[in-house]
Design an enzyme around this catalytic site. Structure first.
Site, PDB file in Angstrom:
ATOM      1  N   LYS A   1     -11.799   1.303  13.284  1.00 18.88           N
ATOM      2  CA  LYS A   1     -10.431   1.642  13.688  1.00 18.88           C
ATOM      3  C   LYS A   1     -10.373   1.904  15.193  1.00 18.88           C
ATOM      4  CE  LYS A   1      -7.291   1.924  11.403  1.00 18.88           C
ATOM      5  NZ  LYS A   1      -6.293   0.889  11.036  1.00 18.88           N
TER       6      LYS A   1
ATOM      7  N   ASP B   1      -7.222   9.616  12.464  1.00 19.00           N
ATOM      8  CA  ASP B   1      -7.895  10.741  13.115  1.00 19.00           C
ATOM      9  C   ASP B   1      -9.415  10.592  13.067  1.00 19.00           C
ATOM     10  OD1 ASP B   1      -7.901  11.060  10.344  1.00 19.00           O
ATOM     11  OD2 ASP B   1      -7.763  13.249  10.428  1.00 19.00           O
TER      12      ASP B   1
ATOM     13  N   GLY C   1       0.811  -1.203   0.000  1.00 14.47           N
ATOM     14  CA  GLY C   1       0.000   0.000   0.000  1.00 14.47           C
ATOM     15  C   GLY C   1       0.850   1.261   0.000  1.00 14.47           C
TER      16      GLY C   1
ATOM     17  N   ALA D   1      -5.018  -2.367   6.318  1.00 16.49           N
ATOM     18  CA  ALA D   1      -6.333  -1.976   6.821  1.00 16.49           C
ATOM     19  C   ALA D   1      -7.256  -1.706   5.645  1.00 16.49           C
ATOM     20  CB  ALA D   1      -6.234  -0.719   7.692  1.00 16.49           C
TER      21      ALA D   1
ATOM     22  N   ASP E   1      -2.294 -13.856   3.841  1.00 15.39           N
ATOM     23  CA  ASP E   1      -3.654 -13.436   4.188  1.00 15.39           C
ATOM     24  C   ASP E   1      -3.707 -13.286   5.704  1.00 15.39           C
ATOM     25  OD1 ASP E   1      -6.313 -12.985   4.604  1.00 15.39           O
ATOM     26  OD2 ASP E   1      -7.018 -14.843   3.667  1.00 15.39           O
ATOM     27  N   LEU E   2      -3.738 -12.057   6.192  1.00 14.72           N
ATOM     28  CA  LEU E   2      -3.724 -11.813   7.636  1.00 14.72           C
ATOM     29  C   LEU E   2      -4.980 -12.332   8.328  1.00 14.72           C
ATOM     30  CD1 LEU E   2      -2.275  -8.187   7.578  1.00 14.72           C
ATOM     31  CD2 LEU E   2      -1.098 -10.222   8.439  1.00 14.72           C
TER      32      LEU E   2
ATOM     33  N   TYR F   1     -15.984   3.225   9.217  1.00 13.18           N
ATOM     34  CA  TYR F   1     -14.530   3.150   9.157  1.00 13.18           C
ATOM     35  C   TYR F   1     -13.922   3.587  10.481  1.00 13.18           C
ATOM     36  CZ  TYR F   1      -9.786   4.809   8.239  1.00 13.18           C
ATOM     37  OH  TYR F   1      -8.448   5.057   8.330  1.00 13.18           O
TER      38      TYR F   1
END
Length: 300
Positions: free
Chosen positions: A135, A109, A10, A67, A43-44, A131
């Protein structure tokens, strides 16, 4: 020192992987959908396979960049988003306890509602979209594993070198500015953002894990550039650098009435991080326009 970087294909993860490699550390980059070059496919979501890779490599640190970062995508597939943003970091924290490595969980944030900035690391979270909720729940999962050595690093909207402009919410604005076809774009001039360069975050992380052993890193830290922009203002910066007209981009200062809800201003308070890094390079972030001037000149 041995380091694993997840999400290493990423925009952020590739910058972090490259920074650790340039620093001469023994680093393993993990990726799933865009595995290439020297990155290792994993693959996590497969907890057993993840444990196998980490047990084999024996990292001192794991920097967890993987993520689901796109708020609109998260809203459309909440179950998949919860798995990658909550279940995976909890698995890594559990492995941190078992395998004795330190874990850095990259958060956002968007765990804040944007109504009372700036937000300190200890400020109460109150996310306004799925989202942000996932998180925040990932933070709670990571910090809730007793005996794990976990650090939550919150960062704002990101930009930097990317394969495609669509890979970040900032880079994509270049496509808007360069579209001189006559199409008109309404551009957000309501929400204030603090775009932060992935190269700066990567450099910060290299310095963070090399802090003297006597420095205690808090469980939650913030990293952010400190220049405020709306998306419309970022478009004006790009138009100025590229020497392009921008009449086709219309400022929209009204709160969005449709789509995924986003907070208005989630400025992160970074003075505690500055104190932590005193003598180790400070925050060390690049001014937005100056970085883009150099970067875009090299690409032309």
């Amino acid at each position: 020192m041995r380091v694993i970087v997840t999400g290493a294909s990423g925009v952020l993860g590739s910058a972090v992987f490259a920074a650790f490699k340039a620093a001469g550390l023994d680093v393993l980059g993990l990726a799933h959908s865009r595995t290439k070059g020297e990155l290792r496919k994993l693959d996590l979501l497969d907890a057993s396979a993840t444990k196998g890779v980490l047990s084999e490599f024996k990292p001192d640190w794991v920097i967890h960049c993987a993520a689901e970062r796109r708020p609109d995508v998260a809203e459309k597939d909440p179950d998949a988003t919860r798995k990658i943003n909550v279940a995976v970091p909890e698995t890594l924290a559990t492995l941190s306890k078992e395998l004795k490595f330190k874990l850095v969980y990259i958060s956002t944030d968007y765990v804040f509602d944007g109504t009372s900035p700036p937000y300190t690391p200890s400020a109460a979270t109150s996310p306004v979209n799925l989202y942000g909720i996932t998180k925040r729940d990932g933070e709670l999962a990571v910090l809730g594993v007793t005996g794990a050595q976990s650090i939550v690093l919150r960062v704002p909207v990101l930009y930097g070198p990317a394969e495609k402009n669509s890979d970040t919410a900032v880079n994509i604005l270049l496509d808007v500015v360069t579209d001189q076809s006559g199409k008109t774009y309404k551009m957000d001039h309501y929400a204030t953002r603090y775009p932060t360069n992935v190269l700066d975050i990567a450099d910060f992380l290299v310095r963070l894990i090399q802090l003297p052993s006597g420095k205690v890193v808090p469980p939650i830290i913030h990293y952010s550039a400190e220049e405020p922009f709306t998306k419309y203002e970022m478009c004006l910066v790009f138009a100025r650098i590229l020497g392009l007209p921008h009449a086709h981009i219309v400022a929209d200062a009204e709160p969005p009435k449709a789509g995924t809800v986003r907070p208005q201003n989630t400025q992160l308070y970074v003075h505690e991080t500055q104190d932590l890094m005193e003598g180790s390079g400070g925050l060390g972030w690049n001014p937005f326009e100056e970085w883009w001037q150099v970067y875009l000149a090299k690409k032309q």
